[in-house]
Design an enzyme around this catalytic site. Structure first.
Site, PDB file in Angstrom:
ATOM      1  N   HIS A  21       0.865  -1.171   0.000  1.00  0.00           N
ATOM      2  CA  HIS A  21       0.000   0.000   0.000  1.00  0.00           C
ATOM      3  C   HIS A  21       0.912   1.235   0.000  1.00  0.00           C
ATOM      4  O   HIS A  21       2.013   1.180   0.538  1.00  0.00           O
ATOM      5  CB  HIS A  21      -0.839  -0.054   1.287  1.00  0.00           C
ATOM      6  CG  HIS A  21      -1.920   0.971   1.393  1.00  0.00           C
ATOM      7  ND1 HIS A  21      -1.678   2.261   1.797  1.00  0.00           N
ATOM      8  CD2 HIS A  21      -3.259   0.896   1.195  1.00  0.00           C
ATOM      9  CE1 HIS A  21      -2.826   2.930   1.834  1.00  0.00           C
ATOM     10  NE2 HIS A  21      -3.805   2.119   1.464  1.00  0.00           N
TER      11      HIS A  21
ATOM     12  N   LYS B 236     -10.702  -0.354  10.290  1.00  0.00           N
ATOM     13  CA  LYS B 236     -10.872  -1.511   9.407  1.00  0.00           C
ATOM     14  C   LYS B 236     -11.297  -2.752  10.176  1.00  0.00           C
ATOM     15  O   LYS B 236     -11.378  -3.851   9.612  1.00  0.00           O
ATOM     16  CB  LYS B 236      -9.576  -1.776   8.642  1.00  0.00           C
ATOM     17  CG  LYS B 236      -9.230  -0.637   7.678  1.00  0.00           C
ATOM     18  CD  LYS B 236      -8.140  -1.035   6.714  1.00  0.00           C
ATOM     19  CE  LYS B 236      -7.479   0.152   6.070  1.00  0.00           C
ATOM     20  NZ  LYS B 236      -8.189   0.656   4.880  1.00  0.00           N
TER      21      LYS B 236
HETATM   22  C1  PLP Z   1      -2.753  -2.746   3.419  1.00  0.00           C
HETATM   23  C2  PLP Z   1      -3.002  -1.372   3.931  1.00  0.00           C
HETATM   24  N1  PLP Z   1      -2.008  -0.674   4.475  1.00  0.00           N
HETATM   25  C3  PLP Z   1      -2.182   0.568   4.960  1.00  0.00           C
HETATM   26  C4  PLP Z   1      -3.410   1.179   4.913  1.00  0.00           C
HETATM   27  C5  PLP Z   1      -3.539   2.550   5.458  1.00  0.00           C
HETATM   28  O1  PLP Z   1      -4.397   2.587   6.575  1.00  0.00           O
HETATM   29  P1  PLP Z   1      -4.888   3.975   7.145  1.00  0.00           P
HETATM   30  O2  PLP Z   1      -5.428   4.740   5.986  1.00  0.00           O
HETATM   31  O3  PLP Z   1      -5.936   3.614   8.131  1.00  0.00           O
HETATM   32  O4  PLP Z   1      -3.717   4.663   7.750  1.00  0.00           O
HETATM   33  C6  PLP Z   1      -4.484   0.467   4.359  1.00  0.00           C
HETATM   34  C7  PLP Z   1      -5.828   1.055   4.274  1.00  0.00           C
HETATM   35  O5  PLP Z   1      -6.145   1.780   3.360  1.00  0.00           O
HETATM   36  C8  PLP Z   1      -4.280  -0.824   3.858  1.00  0.00           C
HETATM   37  O6  PLP Z   1      -5.279  -1.519   3.310  1.00  0.00           O
END
Ligand code: PLP
Ligand code: PLP
Lengths: 394, 137, 394, 137
Positions: C113, C214
Site C-alpha cells: 500500500h 478496518k
Molecule cells: C494494506 C493497507 N495498508 C495501509 C493502509 C492505510 O491505513 P490507514 O489509511 O488507516 O492509515 C491500508 C488502508 O487503506 C491498507 O489496506
C-alpha cells in the site's frame, strides 16, 4: 446552556458536576456527540476517490469541516491534523526542515506549552538551529528582550493565550515586529480560538495551530492554518494514503492542496463532529461570554487571595478566564482531591509548561479554568468548596 | 428560473424519473451528443483536472458561436459532456457566460452523483466558461 | 449480525444497503458508537496527570484500549497512533532515522500500500538508504527474489494481507528468512487483523501496524506493536504534551513507556470506541467467519468470470474475501456508479497501490470486499446488480 | 476473606462512611501512623516511582519483623502510607508476603481515588513486598 451538554446531568461523588478543567479539554454539546453517532450510523465510509453514495457523503462532511475552518478563520489553507501538537510538529518538519539551516534562529517564549517547545528542541538537534527564549518577566513577555532576540530570526513561535495563566499575549505587536525582520510567525492558538474569533489573514501570522477538543469539538482532530507563502515553502511530512498524486517504485509525486499533508485515512467522524462544533459555536457571542467569564474569574481570584491563596493569573482585559493558584501549605493534589470529592473538577500540576513553572518558582499550580457553560453558581460552589477544604485542613 | 428550451428539456427529462439507475442510463445516453475530440488532439491544456477518469474538453468560437468538442473514458462523464454540449453548442458567447451550473442541480443530475463527480461537472462547466472568456477577450 | 450495525437500517438510492467496501473501512456496531457517545456524555476529560474523577475515568478507559491491544495481540508495547499510516511513518522516523545509515537496505514489495512505500521513499531521501522491491509475479511474491534482496537488509516491510487482492503473504516464512540475516520486520497488518488473530510475539515481527477503522472501530486511531528490542532502539518522533518527563529551556527528557511516542492530547474518545470494538470482536469466531466469507467470495468470483469479467484475486485458503475485477469494456467508475444506484457499495481505482496496478497492467480495478456482517443475500444482490449493469451497458 | 484485625478495623472504618470528602479526611488522618523517613534518608532507591507527588518508602526487618518508614509531600499519599504501615509494621515477613492490596479495595479506599492514585497505592504496596522479598532472600 448546560442543558445542551449531557455530561452536566451526571453527578460526581454524589454532587452535581462543576467542571473547571476547561483549559485541558472542554465538554461537548449534544449536537457534536450526535453528529458523530449519526455519521457512524448512517454515512460511514472512507473518503476521497470513491464513487458510492456513503463515500460521497463522508467526503462531503469531512471536507465541510475544512471549509468551515477556512471561512470562520479566514484562511486559504487549513490542514487537518490530530491536534495542536501534531500541527506544530508538522510545521517543524514540513516547513522547518526545508527552510531552516544550521545557525538559523527560532524565537520562542518561556510561556510556551511543551508542544511548542519540544518539537523545536528536536528540530534544533536535527538541523543545528538556535533557539532563543523570550523571558516572561513581571507577569508578561519582555518585549524589549523579544526585539533583541529577533535579530536574524527566521521563525517566531508564540502562544497566543497561555494555558497556565490565561494571559493573552500582544500577538499583533509580536507579529508586526517579527515581520520587520522577515521572520515567519507561528501562533499556538490552542487556548485562543475557544475564547476569541481570530481573522488569520488579518492578524498576519503564517501558521496557526489549534485543537477541536478545546472548543467543544471531539478529541483526535485539530488544524493548522497556513499562509499562502508558507504553504508554498512546505514539503510533505508523513507519507501514504491520499496525499499522493502518483506512486511508482522510483518515486512519488504529491497532491498540491492540503491533502498533501494529510497522510492515511483522515479523521472522518472527528471531522463531522468538529463541523458540528464549529456551527454550534458560530451561533455564540464569544465576546460577551468572554467578558462574563473573565468577570467571574476576577471575582473568584479576589476571593482566593482573601482566603490566603497565592494567585498567579492577573486576568487583565483580553485574558482567558484561567486562574492558577496555590495554597501556602496544602499540597495541590490534596486540594484538588478534596474539591473532586465535592464534584468540582480542577487541574493540578505543571500544565505542560515546566519552564513557566520554574519561572513562577513553583513545581505546579492548581488551575481553575472557565468556559461558556460555567456560571455564577459554579463559581459559588467552587468558593464554598474551597472553604470546606480550608476548614478540613486546618 | 427560466432556461433555454434545450436545457429545460433536459431538466424535464430527468425530473420525470424516480429511479437512480434509470437516471444514470439517461445520463449515459447523452454521451452521444458529444462532438468527439479525437485522441490526437488531447493535451494538457484541454485536460479536465481533478477528474478521476480521463476527460478532455476543447472550446472553439466559430462564426461568433460556441462549439465544444470533448472526450472521456467513463461514459457518465461523457454524458455530462453531452449535456454541456447541448447547453452551449451553437449559442452566442454572451449567453454561455450567463449560464450557471444550477440547471444541473435543478435537473437533479448533481444530486444523483456523488460530490466528487458533481464537482467534476462544475469543473467542466467552469472550464467551458473560462475558455469562452479567453476566446472573446 | 447486521442488526448490531445501525447503518444497515438505512437505504441507499431507495435500496437496502449492500456494503462491499470493507477493505476501505468497515461499519461500526452500536456498542462502538455508544461507547464514544457515552464517553462524551459522561466521562469526557483530558487524560493523565489529573486527580479529578472524570480525568481518572478518561485515563482508565484510554489505557484500557492499550491493555486490550497488548492482550489480544500478545505484545509488550502498543503505541497508539492515528492509524496504520502514522504507525509506519513513526517507524520510519523513530526507528529508521536512528538505526539506518547511508547505504543501508530496506526491502519492500511491489504489493505494498502507498502507506508502506512513501514513508520509505521519504526516508531514503533523508538518509540515503537503498530500497529494494520484491517483485509480485504470477499472483504471488517471488520468494527467490526476496532471498536475494535480503542480502545486507536491515529492515523488511511487508503487507501481511493485500488490500487489493486479498492475498495473505507467507509472512511466517518471510520473517524467518529475514531473521537469518538479522533484518527487522515490519508487518502492515491493516487488512490482516480484521481477518485473523495474530500473536505478535509468536510471529516474531518487530513492528506491526494497523487501524481501528478496518476492524469495526472508529476513525482516527490505530496502533503500532513493537518488540522489546526494537522499542529500545527508538527515539521520540513528535514532541509535546504527555511524552515528556522533564522540559527545560536547555533540553528535555522523555517518558520511558509508550507515552514517549504519543505527543499531545491522545485520541481519547477513539480509545473508548476501539476498546469497545476489541471487546466486541473478541466474542466473534473470526476463523469461521473468515472461511464463510472466503467461500462466498470464491463463488462470486467464479460467477464474475462466467459473466465475462477479469478477476485478479485468486482467493486461496487464508486470503481475505477481497475480489478485484474489471470488465473488458465498461469503465470501472460507470460500473460502480450503476451498482451504487442499486444500493451496492464497491470501490474503484488504484486502491492506493499504484505499483501493483502497474504490475497487473491496469490503471484501476473494481473491488468488492466482504466482512463479518456480509451474507449470502448480499452476494446474491451483488450478482444480480452486476447483471443489470451488463444488460444496461450492452 | 478474613483480614488481620488492624486491617479489618480500617476496612470497617471506611465502610461506615458515605461521603467522599469524609473518606478523604479519614485517609489523611492515617498520615500520622507513618513512622517518618527523614529527608536526609531519601534516595533514588526508596523513591516511589510513577507517583505524581514526591513519596519515599523504606522497609527494614528488625528482630524478624517488618518495619517501614515513609514520607510524602501530599497528605493523602502519606495517609496511604499510614494504612500500609498499620498493615505491615510488626508483622512477620511471611504474613506481609501473603497480603494482597485487595483490602484497600474492600475498604473502598481505591474506589475513592482516581486510577493514577490507586495505582500509586499498588505501586507502594508492591514496593513494600519487593523490599521484604529482597530482605529475606
Ligand atoms: C494494506 C493497507 N495498508 C495501509 C493502509 C492505510 O491505513 P490507514 O489509511 O488507516 O492509515 C491500508 C488502508 O487503506 C491498507 O489496506
Ligand atoms: C497553549 C497550548 N498549546 C498546545 C496544547 C496542546 O494541544 P493538544 O494536546 O490538543 O495537541 C495545549 C493543550 O494542552 C495548550 O493549552
Amino acid at each position: 446552556m448546560k442543558r445542551d451538554f449531557p455530561i452536566f446531568s451526571r453527578q460526581v461523588n454524589g454532587k452535581p458536576l462543576v467542571y473547571l478543567d476547561n483549559a485541558a479539554t472542554t465538554q461537548k454539546p449534544s449536537c457534536v456527540i450526535d453528529a458523530m453517532s449519526d455519521y457512524y450510523s448512517s454515512s460511514n465510509a472512507n473518503v476521497h476517490r470513491a464513487v458510492h453514495t456513503l463515500a460521497g457523503e463522508a467526503t462531503e462532511g469531512y471536507e465541510a469541516c475544512r471549509t468551515l475552518l477556512k471561512q470562520r478563520y479566514n484562511a486559504n489553507y487549513a490542514v487537518i491534523t490530530s491536534g495542536t501538537t501534531e500541527a506544530i510538529n508538522l510545521v517543524a518538519h514540513a516547513w522547518g526542515e526545508h527552510n531552516l539551516t544550521a545557525g538559523d534562529v527560532v524565537v520562542l517564549t518561556e510561556m510556551e506549552h511543551h508542544s511548542d517547545i519540544v518539537p523545536w528542541q528536536m528540530l534544533a538537534e536535527r538541523a543545528s538551529i538556535e533557539l532563543r527564549f523570550v523571558p516572561f518577566t513581571d507577569g508578561e513577555l519582555d518585549l524589549e528582550a523579544f526585539k533583541i532576540a529577533l535579530e536574524g530570526a527566521k521563525l517566531v513561535c508564540v502562544v497566543h493565550t497561555s494555558n497556565v495563566l490565561g494571559i493573552r499575549n500582544p500577538v499583533e505587536e509580536i507579529i508586526a515586529m517579527s515581520q520587520t525582520v522577515g521572520a515567519k510567525v507561528l501562533l499556538d492558538a490552542a487556548q485562543a480560538v475557544p475564547h476569541e474569533l481570530i481573522d488569520f489573514k488579518q492578524i498576519g501570522a503564517d501558521f496557526m495551530a489549534f485543537s477541536a477538543h478545546k472548543m467543544c469539538g471531539p478529541t483526535g482532530i485539530g488544524a493548522l492554518l497556513i499562509s499562502d507563502e508558507a504553504f508554498s515553502q512546505m514539503e510533505p511530512f508523513m507519507g501514504g494514503g491520499d496525499m499522493i498524486q502518483t506512486v511508482t517504485l522510483e518515486g512519488s509525486t504529491y497532491q498540491s492542496n492540503e491533502h498533501r499533508f494529510e497522510a492515511g485515512t483522515p479523521r472522518i467522524a472527528e471531522g463531522f463532529g468538529w463541523a458540528a462544533a464549529l456551527e454550534w459555536i458560530a451561533k455564540i457571542d464569544l465576546e460577551s461570554h468572554h467578558n462574563r467569564l473573565l468577570a467571574i474569574a476576577k471575582n473568584v481570584a479576589d476571593e482566593l487571595k482573601r482566603k490566603g491563596m497565592t494567585v498567579y493569573s492577573s486576568l487583565n482585559p483580553g485574558d482567558a478566564a484561567v486562574i492558577s493558584f496555590n495554597h501556602p501549605t496544602i499540597h495541590p493534589e490534596d486540594f484538588a482531591r478534596l474539591l473532586d470529592a465535592q464534584g468540582i473538577a480542577v487541574r493540578t500540576g505543571h500544565h505542560c509548561a515546566q519552564p513557566l513553572m520554574e519561572k513562577l518558582g513553583v513545581s505546579g499550580t492548581i488551575r481553575a479554568s472557565f468556559y461558556l457553560y460555567n456560571d455564577d453558581l459554579d463559581a459559588e460552589i467552587f468558593l464554598s468548596g474551597i472553604d470546606r477544604v480550608l476548614e478540613a485542613m486546618q | 428560473m427560466t432556461w433555454p428550451k434545450p436545457i429545460q428539456d433536459i431538466i424535464d427529462e430527468f425530473q420525470e424519473i424516480d429511479e437512480q439507475f434509470e437516471r444514470l442510463e439517461i445520463l449515459m445516453d447523452f454521451a452521444k451528443e458529444v462532438d468527439e475530440l479525437p485522441v490526437e488532439d488531447w493535451n494538457e491544456q484541454n485536460l479536465v483536472k481533478g477528474c478521476q477518469s480521463i476527460a478532455h474538453i476543447e472550446v472553439n468560437i466559430r462564426d461568433d458561436l460556441v462549439w465544444m468538442r470533448a472526450a472521456a473514458d467513463a461514459k457518465m462523464v461523457q454524458g455530462l459532456q453531452g449535456i454541456l454540449s447541448i447547453a452551449v453548442n451553437g449559442s452566442p458567447p454572451k449567453q454561455v457566460m450567463e449560464l450557471t451550473p444550477q440547471f444541473a442541480e435543478e435537473a437533479g443530475i448533481l444530486n444523483s452523483l456523488t460530490p466528487s463527480r458533481s464537482n467534476g461537472f462544475r469543473t467542466m462547466f467552469d472550464m467551458v466558461q473560462n475558455s469562452v472568456k479567453e476566446a472573446i477577450k
